[in-house]
Design a protein around this motif. Structure first.
Motif, mmCIF file in Angstrom:
data_model
loop_
_atom_site.group_PDB
_atom_site.id
_atom_site.type_symbol
_atom_site.label_atom_id
_atom_site.label_comp_id
_atom_site.label_asym_id
_atom_site.label_seq_id
_atom_site.Cartn_x
_atom_site.Cartn_y
_atom_site.Cartn_z
ATOM 1 N N ALA A 234 0.829 -1.205 0.000
ATOM 2 C CA ALA A 234 0.000 0.000 0.000
ATOM 3 C C ALA A 234 0.862 1.253 0.000
ATOM 4 O O ALA A 234 0.570 2.213 -0.736
ATOM 5 N N LYS A 235 1.921 1.274 0.775
ATOM 6 C CA LYS A 235 2.786 2.446 0.822
ATOM 7 C C LYS A 235 3.463 2.690 -0.524
ATOM 8 O O LYS A 235 3.599 3.833 -0.947
ATOM 9 N N GLU A 236 3.865 1.634 -1.205
ATOM 10 C CA GLU A 236 4.445 1.795 -2.538
ATOM 11 C C GLU A 236 3.408 2.347 -3.510
ATOM 12 O O GLU A 236 3.699 3.227 -4.310
ATOM 13 N N HIS A 237 2.193 1.835 -3.432
ATOM 14 C CA HIS A 237 1.105 2.313 -4.292
ATOM 15 C C HIS A 237 0.801 3.786 -4.028
ATOM 16 O O HIS A 237 0.560 4.554 -4.964
ATOM 17 N N LEU A 238 0.814 4.172 -2.772
ATOM 18 C CA LEU A 238 0.513 5.550 -2.378
ATOM 19 C C LEU A 238 1.715 6.481 -2.502
ATOM 20 O O LEU A 238 1.569 7.687 -2.360
ATOM 21 N N ARG A 239 2.886 5.902 -2.737
ATOM 22 C CA ARG A 239 4.146 6.647 -2.793
ATOM 23 C C ARG A 239 4.439 7.358 -1.471
ATOM 24 O O ARG A 239 4.794 8.527 -1.440
ATOM 25 N N VAL A 240 4.262 6.620 -0.385
ATOM 26 C CA VAL A 240 4.554 7.115 0.959
ATOM 27 C C VAL A 240 5.871 6.480 1.389
ATOM 28 O O VAL A 240 5.997 5.252 1.392
ATOM 29 N N ASP A 241 6.843 7.325 1.737
ATOM 30 C CA ASP A 241 8.181 6.834 2.079
ATOM 31 C C ASP A 241 8.445 6.722 3.570
ATOM 32 O O ASP A 241 9.338 6.011 3.984
ATOM 33 N N ASP A 242 7.697 7.456 4.394
ATOM 34 C CA ASP A 242 7.982 7.443 5.816
ATOM 35 C C ASP A 242 7.004 6.534 6.556
ATOM 36 O O ASP A 242 6.192 5.853 5.950
ATOM 37 N N TYR A 243 7.103 6.531 7.861
ATOM 38 C CA TYR A 243 6.274 5.645 8.683
ATOM 39 C C TYR A 243 5.187 6.399 9.452
ATOM 40 O O TYR A 243 4.429 5.797 10.198
ATOM 41 N N CYS A 244 5.102 7.710 9.260
ATOM 42 C CA CYS A 244 4.187 8.541 10.060
ATOM 43 C C CYS A 244 2.717 8.147 9.914
ATOM 44 O O CYS A 244 1.943 8.318 10.853
ATOM 45 N N GLU A 245 2.332 7.646 8.767
ATOM 46 C CA GLU A 245 0.925 7.301 8.533
ATOM 47 C C GLU A 245 0.674 5.799 8.461
ATOM 48 O O GLU A 245 -0.349 5.363 7.946
ATOM 49 N N ASP A 246 1.582 5.008 8.993
ATOM 50 C CA ASP A 246 1.438 3.551 8.928
ATOM 51 C C ASP A 246 0.141 3.057 9.561
ATOM 52 O O ASP A 246 -0.511 2.165 9.021
ATOM 53 N N VAL A 247 -0.240 3.619 10.701
ATOM 54 C CA VAL A 247 -1.462 3.168 11.375
ATOM 55 C C VAL A 247 -2.678 3.488 10.510
ATOM 56 O O VAL A 247 -3.553 2.635 10.311
ATOM 57 N N LEU A 248 -2.724 4.704 9.968
ATOM 58 C CA LEU A 248 -3.821 5.085 9.080
ATOM 59 C C LEU A 248 -3.883 4.166 7.864
ATOM 60 O O LEU A 248 -4.946 3.642 7.521
#
Length: 88
Positions: free
Chosen positions: A7-21
């Motif tokens: 999901a993070k790769e799909h969203l292009r999110v590199d950090d961990y700040c929104e992992d719970v969300l």
């Protein structure tokens, strides 16, 4: 089915700040897809995986209930899931 990393790769999110969300969005998306399919478990198929990712992306981008643009049905989502849908 979906991992947090998928999901993070799909969203292009590199950090961990929104992992719970993002983890909660994965759960919501998978539950919604299972409900749409009328299935207890999600089929292990790439179209189902892609549909779940699409839904996670949509939920992530549209986190608020109000939108300035009209919402519309996503025909690609339906086409990806149609072969796996069980009708009562």
């Amino acid at each position: 089915m979906l991992t947090l990393q998928d999901a993070k790769e799909h969203l292009r999110v590199d950090d961990y700040c929104e992992d719970v969300l993002i983890a909660r969005l994965i759960d919501a998306a998978q539950a919604a897809v299972a409900d749409y399919l009328g299935a207890e478990e999600l089929p292990d198929a790439m179209p189902v995986h892609a549909a779940c990712l699409m839904l996670v992306g949509s939920l992530y981008a549209n986190r608020e209930t109000l939108s300035e643009r009209p919402l519309s049905e996503n025909r690609l989502y339906e086409r990806l899931l149609a072969p796996y849908r069980k009708y009562a």
